[in-house]
Design an enzyme around this catalytic site. Structure first.
Site, PDB file in Angstrom:
ATOM      1  N   GLU A  20     -83.861 -10.638 -17.780  1.00 32.00           N
ATOM      2  CA  GLU A  20     -82.974 -11.539 -18.537  1.00 32.00           C
ATOM      3  C   GLU A  20     -81.766 -10.828 -19.114  1.00 32.00           C
ATOM      4  O   GLU A  20     -80.700 -11.412 -19.265  1.00 32.00           O
ATOM      5  CB  GLU A  20     -83.767 -12.214 -19.678  1.00 32.00           C
ATOM      6  N   GLY A  32     -89.347 -15.685 -16.240  1.00 31.61           N
ATOM      7  CA  GLY A  32     -90.407 -16.678 -16.473  1.00 31.61           C
ATOM      8  C   GLY A  32     -91.599 -16.495 -15.542  1.00 31.61           C
ATOM      9  O   GLY A  32     -92.716 -16.904 -15.874  1.00 31.61           O
ATOM     10  N   ALA A  88     -86.959 -18.485 -14.745  1.00 29.33           N
ATOM     11  CA  ALA A  88     -86.502 -19.825 -15.092  1.00 29.33           C
ATOM     12  C   ALA A  88     -85.253 -20.112 -14.261  1.00 29.33           C
ATOM     13  O   ALA A  88     -84.577 -19.190 -13.798  1.00 29.33           O
ATOM     14  CB  ALA A  88     -86.193 -19.886 -16.582  1.00 29.33           C
ATOM     15  N   GLU A 146     -93.668 -13.856 -17.067  1.00 32.07           N
ATOM     16  CA  GLU A 146     -94.271 -14.471 -18.266  1.00 32.07           C
ATOM     17  C   GLU A 146     -95.439 -15.376 -17.876  1.00 32.07           C
ATOM     18  O   GLU A 146     -96.474 -15.400 -18.555  1.00 32.07           O
ATOM     19  CB  GLU A 146     -93.186 -15.246 -19.032  1.00 32.07           C
TER      20      GLU A 146
HETATM   21  N1  CO8 Z   1     -82.996 -19.486 -10.758  1.00 38.62           N
HETATM   22  C1  CO8 Z   1     -82.365 -20.254  -9.850  1.00 38.62           C
HETATM   23  N2  CO8 Z   1     -82.238 -19.918  -8.552  1.00 38.62           N
HETATM   24  C2  CO8 Z   1     -82.756 -18.746  -8.171  1.00 38.62           C
HETATM   25  C3  CO8 Z   1     -83.422 -17.881  -9.061  1.00 38.62           C
HETATM   26  C4  CO8 Z   1     -83.544 -18.310 -10.415  1.00 38.62           C
HETATM   27  N3  CO8 Z   1     -84.192 -17.585 -11.345  1.00 38.62           N
HETATM   28  N4  CO8 Z   1     -83.807 -16.781  -8.390  1.00 38.62           N
HETATM   29  C5  CO8 Z   1     -83.409 -16.959  -7.116  1.00 38.62           C
HETATM   30  N5  CO8 Z   1     -82.771 -18.139  -6.977  1.00 38.62           N
HETATM   31  C6  CO8 Z   1     -82.177 -18.706  -5.769  1.00 38.62           C
HETATM   32  C7  CO8 Z   1     -80.897 -17.980  -5.378  1.00 38.62           C
HETATM   33  O1  CO8 Z   1     -79.792 -18.486  -6.123  1.00 38.62           O
HETATM   34  C8  CO8 Z   1     -80.790 -18.304  -3.902  1.00 38.62           C
HETATM   35  O2  CO8 Z   1     -80.321 -19.617  -3.762  1.00 38.62           O
HETATM   36  P1  CO8 Z   1     -79.254 -19.973  -2.564  1.00 38.62           P
HETATM   37  O3  CO8 Z   1     -80.006 -19.669  -1.308  1.00 38.62           O
HETATM   38  O4  CO8 Z   1     -79.003 -21.411  -2.766  1.00 38.62           O
HETATM   39  O5  CO8 Z   1     -78.094 -19.081  -2.769  1.00 38.62           O
HETATM   40  C9  CO8 Z   1     -82.269 -18.317  -3.458  1.00 38.62           C
HETATM   41  O6  CO8 Z   1     -83.040 -18.488  -4.659  1.00 38.62           O
HETATM   42  C10 CO8 Z   1     -82.690 -17.030  -2.802  1.00 38.62           C
HETATM   43  O7  CO8 Z   1     -82.366 -15.967  -3.709  1.00 38.62           O
HETATM   44  P2  CO8 Z   1     -81.565 -14.641  -3.235  1.00 38.62           P
HETATM   45  O8  CO8 Z   1     -80.638 -14.961  -2.111  1.00 38.62           O
HETATM   46  O9  CO8 Z   1     -80.970 -14.039  -4.459  1.00 38.62           O
HETATM   47  O10 CO8 Z   1     -82.792 -13.771  -2.701  1.00 38.62           O
HETATM   48  P3  CO8 Z   1     -82.854 -12.186  -2.618  1.00 38.62           P
HETATM   49  O11 CO8 Z   1     -84.096 -11.899  -1.817  1.00 38.62           O
HETATM   50  O12 CO8 Z   1     -81.571 -11.605  -2.141  1.00 38.62           O
HETATM   51  O13 CO8 Z   1     -83.064 -11.674  -4.128  1.00 38.62           O
HETATM   52  C11 CO8 Z   1     -84.086 -11.762  -6.316  1.00 38.62           C
HETATM   53  C12 CO8 Z   1     -84.261 -11.999  -4.798  1.00 38.62           C
HETATM   54  C13 CO8 Z   1     -83.928 -10.265  -6.584  1.00 38.62           C
HETATM   55  C14 CO8 Z   1     -85.375 -12.264  -6.987  1.00 38.62           C
HETATM   56  C15 CO8 Z   1     -82.851 -12.519  -6.829  1.00 38.62           C
HETATM   57  O14 CO8 Z   1     -82.920 -13.869  -6.369  1.00 38.62           O
HETATM   58  C16 CO8 Z   1     -82.741 -12.568  -8.333  1.00 38.62           C
HETATM   59  O15 CO8 Z   1     -82.332 -11.584  -8.933  1.00 38.62           O
HETATM   60  N6  CO8 Z   1     -83.083 -13.715  -8.943  1.00 38.62           N
HETATM   61  C17 CO8 Z   1     -82.949 -13.931 -10.376  1.00 38.62           C
HETATM   62  C18 CO8 Z   1     -84.032 -13.196 -11.142  1.00 38.62           C
HETATM   63  C19 CO8 Z   1     -83.849 -13.394 -12.614  1.00 38.62           C
HETATM   64  O16 CO8 Z   1     -82.859 -13.019 -13.208  1.00 38.62           O
HETATM   65  N7  CO8 Z   1     -84.855 -14.029 -13.264  1.00 38.62           N
HETATM   66  C20 CO8 Z   1     -84.830 -14.286 -14.681  1.00 38.62           C
HETATM   67  C21 CO8 Z   1     -84.295 -15.650 -14.936  1.00 38.62           C
HETATM   68  S1  CO8 Z   1     -84.123 -15.987 -16.670  1.00 38.62           S
HETATM   69  C22 CO8 Z   1     -85.671 -16.350 -17.186  1.00 38.62           C
HETATM   70  O17 CO8 Z   1     -86.600 -16.386 -16.431  1.00 38.62           O
HETATM   71  C23 CO8 Z   1     -85.822 -16.629 -18.645  1.00 38.62           C
HETATM   72  C24 CO8 Z   1     -87.182 -17.257 -18.932  1.00 38.62           C
HETATM   73  C25 CO8 Z   1     -87.190 -17.848 -20.284  1.00 38.62           C
HETATM   74  C26 CO8 Z   1     -86.264 -19.007 -20.372  1.00 38.62           C
HETATM   75  C27 CO8 Z   1     -86.214 -19.500 -21.778  1.00 38.62           C
HETATM   76  C28 CO8 Z   1     -85.538 -20.820 -21.863  1.00 38.62           C
HETATM   77  C29 CO8 Z   1     -84.108 -20.798 -22.185  1.00 38.62           C
END
Ligand code: CO8
Length: 260
Positions: free
Chosen positions: A133, A110, A65, A113
């Site tokens: 998360e 997400g 998400a 999921e």
């Molecule tokens: N949300 C928003 N932006 C994201 C997300 C995300 N989940 N994941 C990546 N991005 C963005 C980064 O901020 C980055 O943006 P920018 O270039 O503007 O800085 C761009 O995508 C590229 O990402 P990275 O530079 O981080 O890429 P890497 O290859 O270095 O890393 C990863 C890839 C490991 C996937 C890393 O991006 C990461 O850890 N992402 C987050 C993963 C995460 O924590 N996901 C869980 C999110 S919470 C969730 O899903 C809850 C679901 C239920 C919600 C319920 C409602 C409240």
């Protein structure tokens, strides 16, 4: 069909839905979630669509998400977003058509999921799965705690959610999260081959198999088998059953036209 955050195309009976925010690793913003719901409703109502495939544009399937959006949420907004996401993912199980996840890269939060909400999962050898998360101070909110424990058992689900650890594609296959792993370049051709071959089968049987397994899984076995008999009977009022059995006896390929 035009969407801001998705690509949607129908070919040979297969609706391909590509989540298309590659710069944000296809993070699920409220708009993506809303458009996914609309795309699924569109596909569900389209007689030409017999199978649906979800994938992601670029190097991720869905990296979760949208953290940038959720960062400012209060409890009520968090709850509302969770409910909206769950509604869309629950819809996948209720559609008459089978839905395949073609996981091309990160399927985190997400994204994992979403993959688990699909009927089955094919993955590229570059895919990674996880519920990270915990690292954000929250819990999975689009059904992850529940679907993961049903898929892999409660102990592994707890370990994955409590540590935020990722599984690679082969590990995810070994624990039953993924059905098949393909070299990255073969993922879409192989997934579409399977989807097209399913699209040639009878609409009624596709629907009934999906529904009986989906809903019977949570039932007591004897009741579920009784329910299977009812749905088995329904197939006999479909032209597909006549065509399937006649074609077999006439030693030709069936031409399923649907109906019912
Ligand atoms: N949300 C928003 N932006 C994201 C997300 C995300 N989940 N994941 C990546 N991005 C963005 C980064 O901020 C980055 O943006 P920018 O270039 O503007 O800085 C761009 O995508 C590229 O990402 P990275 O530079 O981080 O890429 P890497 O290859 O270095 O890393 C990863 C890839 C490991 C996937 C890393 O991006 C990461 O850890 N992402 C987050 C993963 C995460 O924590 N996901 C869980 C999110 S919470 C969730 O899903 C809850 C679901 C239920 C919600 C319920 C409602 C409240």
């Amino acid at each position: 069909m035009n969407f801001e955050t998705l690509l949607y195309e129908v070919q040979d009976g297969v609706a391909l839905i590509t989540i298309n925010r590659p710069k944000a690793l296809n993070a699920l913003s409220p708009l993506v979630v809303e458009e996914m719901g609309r795309a699924l409703e569109t596909a569900s109502a389209d007689e030409a669509v017999r199978v649906i495939v979800f994938t992601g544009a670029g190097k991720a399937f869905v990296a979760g998400a949208d953290i940038a959006v959720m960062a400012g949420y209060d409890a009520l907004q968090g709850k509302n977003f969770s409910i909206k996401g769950q509604r869309v993912l629950n819809l996948i199980g209720q559609l008459p058509q089978p839905v395949i996840a073609a996981v091309n890269g990160y399927a985190l939060g997400g994204g994992c999921e979403l993959a688990m909400a699909c009927d089955f999962v094919y993955a590229s050898d570059k895919a990674k799965f996880g519920q990270p998360e915990i690292n954000l101070g929250i819990i999975p909110g689009f059904g992850g705690t529940q679907r993961l424990s049903r898929r892999v058992g409660p102990a592994l689900a707890k370990e994955l959610c409590l540590t935020g650890a990722m599984l690679d594609a082969e590990e995810a296959k070994a624990v039953g999260l993924v059905n098949k792993v393909f070299p990255a370049e073969d993922l879409m051709p192989e997934t579409m081959k399977v989807a097209r071959s399913m699209a040639e089968k009878g609409r009624v049987a596709l629907r009934e198999i999906k529904t009986v397994i989906e809903e019977g899984y949570e039932m007591d076995l004897v009741k579920a088998c009784a329910w299977e008999s009812d749905r088995f009977a329904v197939c006999f009022s479909s032209p597909d059953q006549k065509e399937g059995m006649t074609a077999f006896l006439e030693k030709r390929k069936p031409e399923f036209k649907g109906g019912l």
